[in-house]
Design an enzyme around this catalytic site. Structure first.
Site, PDB file in Angstrom:
ATOM      1  N   ARG A   1       1.139  -1.286  -0.078  1.00  0.00           N
ATOM      2  CA  ARG A   1      -0.160   0.160   0.245  1.00  0.00           C
ATOM      3  C   ARG A   1       0.737   1.290  -0.092  1.00  0.00           C
ATOM      4  O   ARG A   1       1.704   1.335   0.606  1.00  0.00           O
ATOM      5  CB  ARG A   1      -1.099   0.281   1.299  1.00  0.00           C
ATOM      6  CG  ARG A   1      -0.318  -0.491   2.519  1.00  0.00           C
ATOM      7  CD  ARG A   1      -0.831  -0.858   3.570  1.00  0.00           C
ATOM      8  NE  ARG A   1      -1.507  -2.058   3.560  1.00  0.00           N
ATOM      9  CZ  ARG A   1      -2.468  -2.664   3.916  1.00  0.00           C
ATOM     10  NH1 ARG A   1      -2.937  -2.003   5.054  1.00  0.00           N
ATOM     11  NH2 ARG A   1      -2.991  -3.672   3.296  1.00  0.00           N
TER      12      ARG A   1
ATOM     13  N   ASP B   1      -1.031   3.371   4.758  1.00  0.00           N
ATOM     14  CA  ASP B   1      -1.940   3.253   5.849  1.00  0.00           C
ATOM     15  C   ASP B   1      -2.050   3.771   7.015  1.00  0.00           C
ATOM     16  O   ASP B   1      -0.674   4.406   7.808  1.00  0.00           O
ATOM     17  CB  ASP B   1      -1.504   2.439   6.069  1.00  0.00           C
ATOM     18  CG  ASP B   1      -2.506   0.938   6.618  1.00  0.00           C
ATOM     19  OD1 ASP B   1      -3.486  -0.239   6.028  1.00  0.00           O
ATOM     20  OD2 ASP B   1      -2.701   0.899   7.937  1.00  0.00           O
TER      21      ASP B   1
HETATM   22  O1  GSY Z   1      -1.844  -3.246   9.320  1.00  0.00           O
HETATM   23  C1  GSY Z   1      -0.869  -1.964   8.761  1.00  0.00           C
HETATM   24  C2  GSY Z   1      -0.182  -2.256   7.712  1.00  0.00           C
HETATM   25  N1  GSY Z   1       0.285  -3.853   7.390  1.00  0.00           N
HETATM   26  C3  GSY Z   1       2.345  -3.328   7.869  1.00  0.00           C
HETATM   27  C4  GSY Z   1       2.681  -2.588   8.282  1.00  0.00           C
HETATM   28  O2  GSY Z   1       1.906  -1.490   8.201  1.00  0.00           O
HETATM   29  N2  GSY Z   1       4.074  -2.769   8.590  1.00  0.00           N
HETATM   30  C5  GSY Z   1       4.057  -3.869   8.298  1.00  0.00           C
HETATM   31  N3  GSY Z   1       6.093  -3.931   8.694  1.00  0.00           N
HETATM   32  N4  GSY Z   1       3.317  -4.757   8.033  1.00  0.00           N
HETATM   33  C6  GSY Z   1       1.947  -4.909   8.229  1.00  0.00           C
HETATM   34  N5  GSY Z   1       0.979  -5.637   7.658  1.00  0.00           N
HETATM   35  C7  GSY Z   1       0.244  -4.568   7.293  1.00  0.00           C
HETATM   36  S1  GSY Z   1      -1.014  -5.614   6.812  1.00  0.00           S
END
Ligand code: GSY
Length: 179
Positions: free
Chosen positions: A101, A104
């Protein structure tokens, strides 16, 4: 102070920012600036940037993460709507739940509010398992308590190996905000 800005007594909320596509630090700085320009929202503290291994789906680029503290006269639902608008304006396309993304913005905490609605659960239900949330949060609010335990103690209890604090100056971080 601008009449559009929340009073010092307005509720405090914490937001998690993350990005793993494009100009990650630039997008996060842009998101913070947009948040701070919303009437009824003032960004009062920003953590360092952290380079973090992806959680959920591992075959995607490394994330940058940070946490911001805001004061706000918006309701939790209004603040969430503002975050979703900023995500859309910065090109976030929701295809896969755990996928890459551009930006976020997650609402982690809103004062002591506890909520369980379809679109919003407070405190954020997965924040205590996530070093990419707790490490930056512990930097700006180590003594904040969640369910009787401080954020610093919660961080100490989980695996932090995928999380690395970045030298702020190298990224022009934190961005200068208008307020
Ligand atoms: O939920 C937030 C999106 N997200 C992340 C993130 O922001 N950082 C990391 N390290 N892993 C993630 N997996 C997701 S889904």
């Amino acid at each position: 102070m601008s009449p559009l800005k929340p009073a010092a007594t307005a509720p405090t909320a914490y937001l998690s920012l993350g990005s793993n596509l494009g100009d990650r630090a630039g997008l996060m700085a842009d998101a913070l600036g947009r948040l701070d320009r919303i009437p009824g929202v003032r960004v009062v503290a920003v953590s360092s940037l952290y380079a973090t291994a992806p959680v959920g789906r591992e075959d995607q680029p490394e994330f940058l993460n940070a946490v911001a503290q805001v004061r706000t006269s918006l309701s939790p639902q209004e603040l969430l709507a503002a975050c979703l608008r900023i995500e859309a304006d910065l090109g976030r396309i929701r295809t896969e739940r755990w996928g890459p993304r551009t930006i976020d913005l997650d609402l982690l905490l809103y004062g002591e509010t506890q909520l369980a609605e379809d679109a919003l659960t407070l405190p954020h239900p997965r924040m205590s398992e996530r070093a990419f949330v707790l490490a930056p949060l512990a930097e700006i609010a180590p003594d904040l308590r969640l369910g009787g335990t401080t954020i610093a103690d919660r961080l100490a209890a989980i695996d932090r190996s995928g999380v690395r604090r970045l030298e702020p100056a190298k990224f022009g971080w934190p961005p200068a905000l208008a307020t």
